[in-house]
Design an enzyme around this catalytic site. Sequence first.
Site, PDB file in Angstrom:
ATOM      1  N   HIS A 126      34.059  44.739  38.513  1.00  0.00           N
ATOM      2  CA  HIS A 126      33.125  44.817  39.657  1.00  0.00           C
ATOM      3  C   HIS A 126      32.687  46.252  39.961  1.00  0.00           C
ATOM      4  CE1 HIS A 126      33.639  40.636  40.574  1.00  0.00           C
ATOM      5  NE2 HIS A 126      34.916  40.747  40.877  1.00  0.00           N
ATOM      6  N   ASP A 163      36.665  36.049  33.555  1.00  0.00           N
ATOM      7  CA  ASP A 163      37.146  36.072  34.933  1.00  0.00           C
ATOM      8  C   ASP A 163      36.274  35.116  35.747  1.00  0.00           C
ATOM      9  OD1 ASP A 163      38.783  38.197  36.936  1.00  0.00           O
ATOM     10  OD2 ASP A 163      37.017  37.269  37.861  1.00  0.00           O
ATOM     11  N   HIS A 165      35.063  35.394  38.569  1.00  0.00           N
ATOM     12  CA  HIS A 165      33.995  36.094  39.284  1.00  0.00           C
ATOM     13  C   HIS A 165      33.061  36.776  38.286  1.00  0.00           C
ATOM     14  CE1 HIS A 165      37.551  36.037  42.003  1.00  0.00           C
ATOM     15  NE2 HIS A 165      36.631  35.637  42.876  1.00  0.00           N
ATOM     16  N   ASP A 250      41.718  34.030  36.964  1.00  0.00           N
ATOM     17  CA  ASP A 250      41.560  33.431  38.288  1.00  0.00           C
ATOM     18  C   ASP A 250      40.693  32.173  38.283  1.00  0.00           C
ATOM     19  OD1 ASP A 250      39.484  35.129  37.629  1.00  0.00           O
ATOM     20  OD2 ASP A 250      39.604  36.334  39.451  1.00  0.00           O
TER      21      ASP A 250
HETATM   22 ZN   LIG Z   1      38.075  37.625  39.495  1.00  0.00          ZN
END
Ligand SMILES: [Zn+2]
Length: 324
Positions: A126, A163, A165, A250
């Site tokens: 991120h 991931d 996200h 995740d």
């Molecule tokens: Zn994540």
Amino acid sequence: MTDLLLFHSDAQAQHRATTEHPERPERAAAVVDALRASSLAARLVERTPAPAERPWIEAVHAVDYVAQVEAASRAGGRMLDPDTFTTSASFRAALATSGAAVEGTRAVMSGEAKAAFVASRPPGHHAEHDRAMGFCLFDHVAVAARWAQQHAGVERVAIVDFDVHHGNGTQHLFERDPSVFYASLHQFPLYPGTGRAQERGVAEGEGATLNCPLPAGSDGTAWLAALEDHVLPALDRFRPQLLLISAGFDAHRDDPLAQTALVDDDFAALTAGLVELANGACGGRVVSVLEGGYDLTALAASATAHVAELLGCASASGDRSERS
Ligand SMILES: [Zn+2]
């Protein structure tokens, strides 16, 4: 040739929020402990990374931003965004994790090791060019990708991010660059809000970004289909010389930060697809870097399943829990 280098750092243990926070030192420790206790242990060579050299970080992040992270650590730490803490050890921990990604890349490119896995933190995908975001300070896979191009003679690098996200930082760092292919599987909508299928790269980089947004509740079958139907064919056309993986766990059904329904074995299946691609495209050269994964039991089992496949060793499934 070493089968797999396993990187972990001491610095990550001091990168700990002062209040309860899901991104905590126990995450990396759980992964390393599980790997040591698995039948894979004899094929892993553990290594403590040297910190990344500053120019390697500054090849992807703004010089002023790198100085800002260093200053925050020097001052004892502060919040850099609503989710992203620093402590006095955070600069060191982030440099060590990026350093591990680079050392792993160096070893894989030189033929010293077949593959490498970085079990360190903070995570990276991120982090934007000039700001921290979403628990992330420096984008380790991005640092490794640029290092490979600038120091190891690699022209085309692929980054696959599973991931849960979307890796906004990695996408933005390379979205104008046709030499780095970024593909992401992620729950959508979800934090950080980017990663629509229409985001395919910008200007010269158009077509070198591939997003596979998947709705909440998606299971491993849906994720594997997205990988096989979209990501692997695109990578096959791109012909990377090195494959980097942003390995977040995740998307597991037990993870508290998302609503996706993968089990341990699904991470093995995703990894197997990527390894097969890498074996065909780039001599099996794969460097995988831990991103998210916040249920310690699920994280440890899924990461072990992932590393087993990096080793081409599905037989380690006997180590995995009965839950899957
Ligand atoms: Zn994540």
